[in-house]
Design a protein around this motif. Structure first.
Motif, short mmCIF file in Angstrom:
data_model
loop_
_atom_site.label_atom_id
_atom_site.label_comp_id
_atom_site.label_asym_id
_atom_site.label_seq_id
_atom_site.Cartn_x
_atom_site.Cartn_y
_atom_site.Cartn_z
N TRP A 1 -16.77 -6.05 -64.06
CA TRP A 1 -15.53 -5.91 -64.81
C TRP A 1 -15.57 -6.87 -65.98
N ILE A 2 -15.02 -6.44 -67.12
CA ILE A 2 -14.92 -7.31 -68.29
C ILE A 2 -13.46 -7.34 -68.74
N ASP A 3 -13.09 -8.45 -69.37
CA ASP A 3 -11.70 -8.65 -69.77
C ASP A 3 -11.63 -9.78 -70.79
N ASP A 4 -10.49 -9.92 -71.42
CA ASP A 4 -10.15 -11.07 -72.26
C ASP A 4 -11.19 -11.34 -73.36
N PHE A 5 -11.48 -10.30 -74.15
CA PHE A 5 -12.40 -10.39 -75.28
C PHE A 5 -11.78 -11.25 -76.37
N LEU B 1 -13.82 -1.63 -66.10
CA LEU B 1 -14.88 -1.51 -65.10
C LEU B 1 -16.10 -0.86 -65.73
N LEU B 2 -17.24 -1.54 -65.62
CA LEU B 2 -18.52 -0.95 -66.01
C LEU B 2 -19.29 -0.64 -64.73
N MET C 1 -16.12 -13.42 -73.61
CA MET C 1 -15.59 -12.36 -72.79
C MET C 1 -15.62 -12.83 -71.33
N ALA C 2 -14.55 -12.55 -70.60
CA ALA C 2 -14.53 -12.84 -69.17
C ALA C 2 -15.23 -11.70 -68.43
N PHE C 3 -15.90 -12.04 -67.32
CA PHE C 3 -16.55 -11.00 -66.51
C PHE C 3 -16.49 -11.37 -65.03
#
Length: 124
Positions: free
Chosen positions: A112-116, A9-10, A39-41
């Motif tokens: 939110w960011i994920d899956d870099f 979480l940003l 990157m997923a967001f």
């Protein structure tokens, strides 16, 4: 979360995400190597202004910087999307430079960011 059990979480208090940082030589990166990063967001905004950043630094100063805006890849608000960045490593690198990849939450949004993911392709 996009995939797995966790996402990051940003918030308006986080202008920069944790990132990936290493010396180019540690990855065997040479001039003209192609980098593909994604990157997923997830955000409730339809025009998220955050950026996926790829930077090469020498002696603490940026010699190459490229940012891919989340706004260019945003789908519907409240759904996961994916941002993509492609860059070529500068021709004058020696291997001693530092590679940095991170998310710049420039407008201090909540997302939110994920899956870099990051891949490198050496020139032929």
């Amino acid at each position: 979360k996009y995939e797995g059990n966790f996402s990051l979480l940003l918030t308006p208090q986080n202008e920069f995400s944790p990132g990936f940082e290493t010396q180019l030589s540690e990855l065997g990166i040479i001039p003209n190597t192609k980098a593909e990063i994604s990157m997923a967001f997830y955000t409730h905004e339809t025009n998220a202004q955050a950026k996926l950043v790829f930077s090469v630094e020498r002696n603490g100063k940026s010699i190459f910087w490229h940012g891919a805006s989340f706004a260019d890849y945003s789908g519907d608000a409240g759904t996961w999307s994916r941002v993509f960045l492609t860059a070529l490593i500068p021709v004058d690198v020696t291997g001693n430079e530092i590679l940095k990849v991170y998310c710049w939450n420039e407008k201090k949004e909540t997302l939110w960011i994920d899956d870099f993911k990051m891949n490198f392709y050496s020139p032929r």
